[in-house]
Design an enzyme around this catalytic site. Sequence first.
Site, short mmCIF file in Angstrom:
data_model
loop_
_atom_site.label_atom_id
_atom_site.label_comp_id
_atom_site.label_asym_id
_atom_site.label_seq_id
_atom_site.Cartn_x
_atom_site.Cartn_y
_atom_site.Cartn_z
N HIS A 62 0.81 -1.22 0.00
CA HIS A 62 0.00 0.00 0.00
C HIS A 62 0.85 1.26 0.00
CE1 HIS A 62 -3.17 -2.59 2.31
NE2 HIS A 62 -3.12 -2.90 1.03
N LYS A 72 6.97 6.01 6.43
CA LYS A 72 6.60 5.12 7.53
C LYS A 72 7.86 4.61 8.24
CE LYS A 72 2.57 3.65 4.92
NZ LYS A 72 2.05 2.63 3.99
N TYR A 132 3.62 1.18 13.54
CA TYR A 132 4.39 2.09 12.70
C TYR A 132 3.92 3.54 12.79
CZ TYR A 132 0.82 0.15 9.47
OH TYR A 132 -0.34 -0.32 8.90
N ASP A 168 -6.40 -6.74 -1.41
CA ASP A 168 -4.98 -6.93 -1.70
C ASP A 168 -4.77 -8.08 -2.70
OD1 ASP A 168 -3.76 -6.11 1.67
OD2 ASP A 168 -4.40 -4.85 -0.03
C1 LIG Z 1 -4.40 2.52 6.95
C2 LIG Z 1 -5.65 2.97 7.67
C3 LIG Z 1 -6.82 2.25 7.61
N1 LIG Z 1 -7.92 2.69 8.27
C4 LIG Z 1 -9.14 1.90 8.21
C5 LIG Z 1 -9.62 1.55 6.81
C6 LIG Z 1 -10.27 0.20 6.98
O1 LIG Z 1 -11.61 0.36 7.36
C7 LIG Z 1 -9.50 -0.44 8.13
C8 LIG Z 1 -8.47 -1.44 7.68
O2 LIG Z 1 -7.69 -0.80 6.69
P1 LIG Z 1 -6.80 -1.67 5.73
O3 LIG Z 1 -7.51 -2.92 5.33
O4 LIG Z 1 -6.28 -0.74 4.65
O5 LIG Z 1 -5.60 -2.09 6.73
P2 LIG Z 1 -4.20 -2.68 6.23
O6 LIG Z 1 -4.40 -3.63 5.10
O7 LIG Z 1 -3.49 -3.14 7.44
O8 LIG Z 1 -3.48 -1.40 5.65
C9 LIG Z 1 -2.17 -1.04 6.02
O9 LIG Z 1 -1.33 -1.98 5.43
C10 LIG Z 1 -0.04 -1.61 5.01
C11 LIG Z 1 0.93 -2.60 5.61
C12 LIG Z 1 0.38 -0.22 5.25
O10 LIG Z 1 1.56 0.10 5.19
C13 LIG Z 1 -0.63 0.83 5.50
O11 LIG Z 1 -0.33 1.48 6.73
C14 LIG Z 1 -2.02 0.39 5.54
O12 LIG Z 1 -2.51 0.50 4.20
O13 LIG Z 1 -8.86 0.65 8.83
C15 LIG Z 1 -7.92 3.85 9.02
O14 LIG Z 1 -8.94 4.23 9.61
N2 LIG Z 1 -6.77 4.58 9.09
C16 LIG Z 1 -5.64 4.19 8.44
O15 LIG Z 1 -4.61 4.89 8.54
#
Ligand SMILES: Cc1cn([C@H]2C[C@H](O)[C@@H](COP(=O)(O)OP(=O)(O)O[C@H]3O[C@H](C)C(=O)[C@H](O)[C@H]3O)O2)c(=O)[nH]c1=O
Length: 176
Positions: A62, A72, A132, A168
Amino acid sequence: MRFFETAVAGAYHIEPDPFVDERGVFARTFCAETFAEKGLVERFVQTNTSFNPRKGTLRGLHWQDPPKGETKLVRATRGRLFDVVLDLRPESPTYLAHAGVELDADRRNALYVPVGCAHGFLTLSDDTEAFYLVSESYSPDHARAARWDDRAFAIAWPFAPTVISPRDATAEDFTP
Ligand SMILES: Cc1cn([C@H]2C[C@H](O)[C@@H](COP(=O)(O)OP(=O)(O)O[C@H]3O[C@H](C)C(=O)[C@H](O)[C@H]3O)O2)c(=O)[nH]c1=O
Protein backbone atom coordinates in the site's frame (compact mmCIF):
# COMPACT_ATOMS: atom_id res chain seq x y z
CA MET A 1 20.35 3.56 16.50
CA ARG A 2 22.37 2.30 13.51
CA PHE A 3 21.13 2.95 9.97
CA PHE A 4 21.82 0.52 7.14
CA GLU A 5 21.12 1.27 3.49
CA THR A 6 18.90 -1.12 1.55
CA ALA A 7 18.36 -1.86 -2.13
CA VAL A 8 15.88 1.03 -2.19
CA ALA A 9 17.39 4.52 -2.17
CA GLY A 10 16.39 6.37 0.99
CA ALA A 11 14.98 3.27 2.73
CA TYR A 12 16.90 2.20 5.83
CA HIS A 13 17.02 -0.83 8.08
CA ILE A 14 17.48 0.52 11.58
CA GLU A 15 19.00 -1.49 14.44
CA PRO A 16 18.69 -0.18 18.00
CA ASP A 17 21.52 0.25 20.47
CA PRO A 18 19.93 -1.36 23.52
CA PHE A 19 20.97 -0.55 27.06
CA VAL A 20 20.87 -3.79 29.02
CA ASP A 21 21.01 -4.02 32.77
CA GLU A 22 19.56 -6.15 35.54
CA ARG A 23 16.12 -4.59 34.99
CA GLY A 24 16.01 -5.51 31.32
CA VAL A 25 16.42 -3.54 28.09
CA PHE A 26 16.02 0.12 27.14
CA ALA A 27 16.34 1.27 23.52
CA ARG A 28 15.61 4.51 21.77
CA THR A 29 13.37 3.66 18.80
CA PHE A 30 12.98 7.12 17.26
CA CYS A 31 14.75 10.49 17.64
CA ALA A 32 13.73 13.55 15.63
CA GLU A 33 17.20 15.09 16.00
CA THR A 34 18.99 11.99 14.76
CA PHE A 35 16.56 11.54 11.88
CA ALA A 36 16.90 15.20 10.87
CA GLU A 37 20.72 14.91 10.94
CA LYS A 38 20.41 12.02 8.47
CA GLY A 39 18.03 13.93 6.24
CA LEU A 40 15.12 11.69 7.14
CA VAL A 41 11.57 12.75 7.94
CA GLU A 42 11.33 13.55 11.63
CA ARG A 43 7.69 14.61 11.93
CA PHE A 44 5.04 11.87 12.16
CA VAL A 45 1.34 12.58 12.60
CA GLN A 46 -0.17 9.12 13.00
CA THR A 47 0.73 5.76 14.48
CA ASN A 48 -0.85 2.52 13.37
CA THR A 49 -0.90 -0.96 14.80
CA SER A 50 -2.10 -4.20 13.26
CA PHE A 51 -2.38 -7.46 15.15
CA ASN A 52 -2.27 -10.61 13.02
CA PRO A 53 -3.08 -13.87 14.86
CA ARG A 54 -2.03 -16.14 12.00
CA LYS A 55 1.40 -16.71 10.45
CA GLY A 56 1.21 -16.14 6.71
CA THR A 57 -0.90 -12.99 6.86
CA LEU A 58 0.00 -10.49 4.16
CA ARG A 59 -1.01 -6.82 4.31
CA GLY A 60 -0.15 -4.54 1.43
CA LEU A 61 1.42 -3.43 -0.76
CA HIS A 62 0.00 0.00 0.00
CA TRP A 63 0.84 3.66 -0.45
CA GLN A 64 -0.92 7.01 -0.72
CA ASP A 65 -0.64 9.19 -3.83
CA PRO A 66 0.48 12.81 -3.63
CA PRO A 67 -0.18 15.11 -1.90
CA LYS A 68 -0.87 12.55 0.85
CA GLY A 69 2.27 10.48 0.39
CA GLU A 70 3.47 8.78 3.57
CA THR A 71 6.82 8.08 5.13
CA LYS A 72 6.60 5.12 7.53
CA LEU A 73 8.77 3.84 10.35
CA VAL A 74 7.75 0.22 10.88
CA ARG A 75 8.59 -2.30 13.59
CA ALA A 76 7.28 -5.59 14.95
CA THR A 77 6.15 -5.21 18.53
CA ARG A 78 5.17 -8.90 18.78
CA GLY A 79 6.42 -11.82 16.71
CA ARG A 80 8.25 -11.51 13.41
CA LEU A 81 7.37 -10.23 9.96
CA PHE A 82 8.96 -9.92 6.53
CA ASP A 83 8.67 -6.23 5.74
CA VAL A 84 8.89 -4.97 2.16
CA VAL A 85 9.56 -1.51 0.78
CA LEU A 86 8.94 -1.11 -2.98
CA ASP A 87 10.22 1.90 -4.90
CA LEU A 88 7.45 3.50 -7.00
CA ARG A 89 9.27 6.79 -7.62
CA PRO A 90 9.93 7.08 -11.39
CA GLU A 91 12.73 9.60 -10.73
CA SER A 92 14.49 7.26 -8.28
CA PRO A 93 17.70 5.40 -9.29
CA THR A 94 16.11 2.32 -7.72
CA TYR A 95 12.68 2.66 -9.34
CA LEU A 96 10.76 -0.65 -9.10
CA ALA A 97 13.41 -2.16 -6.85
CA HIS A 98 12.39 -3.60 -3.48
CA ALA A 99 14.00 -4.51 -0.20
CA GLY A 100 12.75 -7.11 2.29
CA VAL A 101 13.80 -7.05 5.93
CA GLU A 102 12.85 -9.40 8.75
CA LEU A 103 11.53 -7.29 11.62
CA ASP A 104 11.61 -9.07 14.95
CA ALA A 105 10.10 -7.82 18.19
CA ASP A 106 13.02 -9.32 20.10
CA ARG A 107 15.58 -7.49 17.93
CA ARG A 108 13.57 -4.27 18.05
CA ASN A 109 14.75 -3.40 14.56
CA ALA A 110 12.79 -1.21 12.16
CA LEU A 111 12.39 -0.27 8.51
CA TYR A 112 12.19 3.32 7.28
CA VAL A 113 9.92 3.54 4.22
CA PRO A 114 10.30 6.83 2.32
CA VAL A 115 7.39 8.66 0.71
CA GLY A 116 6.65 7.38 -2.79
CA CYS A 117 7.32 3.77 -1.84
CA ALA A 118 4.78 1.01 -1.32
CA HIS A 119 4.85 -0.97 1.92
CA GLY A 120 3.64 -4.41 2.87
CA PHE A 121 4.48 -7.29 5.16
CA LEU A 122 4.05 -11.04 5.58
CA THR A 123 3.83 -12.37 9.12
CA LEU A 124 6.39 -15.05 9.96
CA SER A 125 4.80 -16.17 13.23
CA ASP A 126 1.38 -16.35 14.85
CA ASP A 127 0.29 -13.38 16.96
CA THR A 128 2.49 -10.87 15.13
CA GLU A 129 1.85 -7.18 15.73
CA ALA A 130 3.17 -4.37 13.54
CA PHE A 131 3.47 -0.85 14.90
CA TYR A 132 4.39 2.09 12.70
CA LEU A 133 4.68 5.85 12.63
CA VAL A 134 3.25 7.60 9.56
CA SER A 135 4.09 11.10 8.33
CA GLU A 136 0.73 11.83 6.72
CA SER A 137 -2.85 11.32 7.78
CA TYR A 138 -4.95 8.57 6.26
CA SER A 139 -6.78 9.53 3.06
CA PRO A 140 -8.90 6.79 1.48
CA ASP A 141 -9.15 8.84 -1.72
CA HIS A 142 -5.36 8.70 -2.11
CA ALA A 143 -4.88 5.09 -0.92
CA ARG A 144 -3.47 2.73 -3.54
CA ALA A 145 -2.55 -0.96 -3.63
CA ALA A 146 -0.26 -3.24 -5.66
CA ARG A 147 -0.36 -7.01 -5.60
CA TRP A 148 2.22 -8.97 -3.63
CA ASP A 149 2.93 -11.32 -6.57
CA ASP A 150 2.88 -8.75 -9.37
CA ARG A 151 5.50 -9.86 -11.93
CA ALA A 152 6.53 -6.24 -12.37
CA PHE A 153 8.29 -6.44 -9.00
CA ALA A 154 9.28 -10.14 -8.57
CA ILE A 155 9.33 -9.76 -4.79
CA ALA A 156 11.05 -12.72 -3.12
CA TRP A 157 8.61 -13.41 -0.28
CA PRO A 158 9.66 -16.23 2.11
CA PHE A 159 6.42 -18.09 1.28
CA ALA A 160 2.99 -17.39 -0.18
CA PRO A 161 0.38 -15.79 2.07
CA THR A 162 -2.50 -17.84 3.48
CA VAL A 163 -4.39 -14.85 4.85
CA ILE A 164 -4.93 -11.77 2.66
CA SER A 165 -7.77 -9.28 2.11
CA PRO A 166 -9.81 -9.49 -1.11
CA ARG A 167 -8.63 -5.96 -1.95
CA ASP A 168 -4.98 -6.93 -1.70
CA ALA A 169 -5.42 -10.30 -3.44
CA THR A 170 -7.09 -8.70 -6.47
CA ALA A 171 -5.08 -5.49 -6.80
CA GLU A 172 -4.58 -4.73 -10.49
CA ASP A 173 -1.29 -5.36 -12.28
CA PHE A 174 1.04 -2.43 -11.88
CA THR A 175 1.43 -0.27 -14.99
CA PRO A 176 4.52 2.01 -14.91
C1 LIG B 1 -4.40 2.52 6.95
C2 LIG B 1 -5.65 2.97 7.67
C3 LIG B 1 -6.82 2.25 7.61
N1 LIG B 1 -7.92 2.69 8.27
C4 LIG B 1 -9.14 1.90 8.21
C5 LIG B 1 -9.62 1.55 6.81
C6 LIG B 1 -10.27 0.20 6.98
O1 LIG B 1 -11.61 0.36 7.36
C7 LIG B 1 -9.50 -0.44 8.13
C8 LIG B 1 -8.47 -1.44 7.68
O2 LIG B 1 -7.69 -0.80 6.69
P1 LIG B 1 -6.80 -1.67 5.73
O3 LIG B 1 -7.51 -2.92 5.33
O4 LIG B 1 -6.28 -0.74 4.65
O5 LIG B 1 -5.60 -2.09 6.73
P2 LIG B 1 -4.20 -2.68 6.23
O6 LIG B 1 -4.40 -3.63 5.10
O7 LIG B 1 -3.49 -3.14 7.44
O8 LIG B 1 -3.48 -1.40 5.65
C9 LIG B 1 -2.17 -1.04 6.02
O9 LIG B 1 -1.33 -1.98 5.43
C10 LIG B 1 -0.04 -1.61 5.01
C11 LIG B 1 0.93 -2.60 5.61
C12 LIG B 1 0.38 -0.22 5.25
O10 LIG B 1 1.56 0.10 5.19
C13 LIG B 1 -0.63 0.83 5.50
O11 LIG B 1 -0.33 1.48 6.73
C14 LIG B 1 -2.02 0.39 5.54
O12 LIG B 1 -2.51 0.50 4.20
O13 LIG B 1 -8.86 0.65 8.83
C15 LIG B 1 -7.92 3.85 9.02
O14 LIG B 1 -8.94 4.23 9.61
N2 LIG B 1 -6.77 4.58 9.09
C16 LIG B 1 -5.64 4.19 8.44
O15 LIG B 1 -4.61 4.89 8.54
